[in-house]
Design a protein around this motif. Structure first.
Motif: not given
Ligand code: 6PG
Length: 225
Positions: A112-118, A168-172
């Motif tokens: 969750a924290d990593y998603a927030a910093l992308l 996959f959503a992030e990758i794509n």
């Protein structure tokens, strides 16, 4: 399947490193910055050994990771540690521009924290492929394959461990996806991937859209090119 086939793993890794430096320079010239997510496993070490010596405006680069094991940054199994030893320690790249996944924490909290910093969109996601067709930490028949959001805590029964991984959503969603896959052990699965035989459940790497594949001839041996 857009593929570059080189005679050896070293040549495939060198080609990817050269293309990465060129892509970074172009992005920085065009948009003022470049963001790249490094992949895990052992193959990227070949690429790091070339990339660390290439001319590249690292001051404008942000480094991320496409996945991490449930270990701390000093563990032998850490993807961050492999990148640090093989690449990051050789660069004058400010620590604030290296964004590691905190594998030592609870996987759900770290995800969750990593998603927030992308950033809104990564320029490039680097990936590998296991000989079971997994990529990042999206393994066959795991719940993470169907995860929504950008980063997932994925329980991997066959490894009896949690992993933190891009979805996959992030990758794509990234501008580009490049995969470095070498060695004869990957040849059979690559043939199955090319023929769409496993589906995403069976060979998760099939979920990577419009990937650019950097292969050595051993890995590419069973492909129709
Ligand atoms: C990981 C990686 C994983 C890796 C493949 C290939 O954390 O293990 O992200 O997806 O890319 O397992 O690994 P090798 O390069 O070691 O074959």
């Amino acid at each position: 399947m857009k593929v570059f086939v080189s005679p050896t793993p070293e040549a495939a890794a060198k080609l990817m490193a050269q293309h990465l430096a060129r892509a970074a320079q172009a992005a920085i010239k065009e948009r003022g910055g470049f963001s790249v997510a490094l992949s895990g496993g052992s193959t990227p070490k070949l690429m790091y050994s070339v990339l660390k010596d290439l001319e590249l405006p690292w001051a404008q680069v942000q480094v991320y990771f496409s996945d991490e094991r449930s270990v701390g940054p000093d563990s032998q199994d850490s993807n961050y540690r492999a990148a640090k030893l093989g690449l990051l320690d050789h660069l004058s790249l400010p620590a604030a521009q290296v964004h590691r996944i905190e594998g030592e924490r609870d996987a759900h909290a770290a995800a969750a924290d990593y998603a927030a910093l992308l950033p809104p969109q990564l320029d490039l996601v680097l990936l590998g492929m296991g000989d079971d067709g997994h990529t990042a930490s999206l393994f066959p028949d795991t719940e993470g394959l169907a995860a929504s959001g950008r980063v997932v805590a994925n329980w991997v029964p066959k490894l009896d461990t949690w992993r933190v991984s891009f979805t996959f959503a992030e990758i794509n969603a990234a501008r580009e996806r490049w995969l470095l896959v070498t060695g004869a052990s990957k040849a059979e699965v690559l043939r199955e991937v090319q023929n769409g035989m496993g589906g995403i459940e069976g060979h998760p790497v099939e979920g990577v859209q419009n990937g650019l594949w950097y292969l050595d001839s051993a890995a590419a041996a069973q492909l129709k090119l």
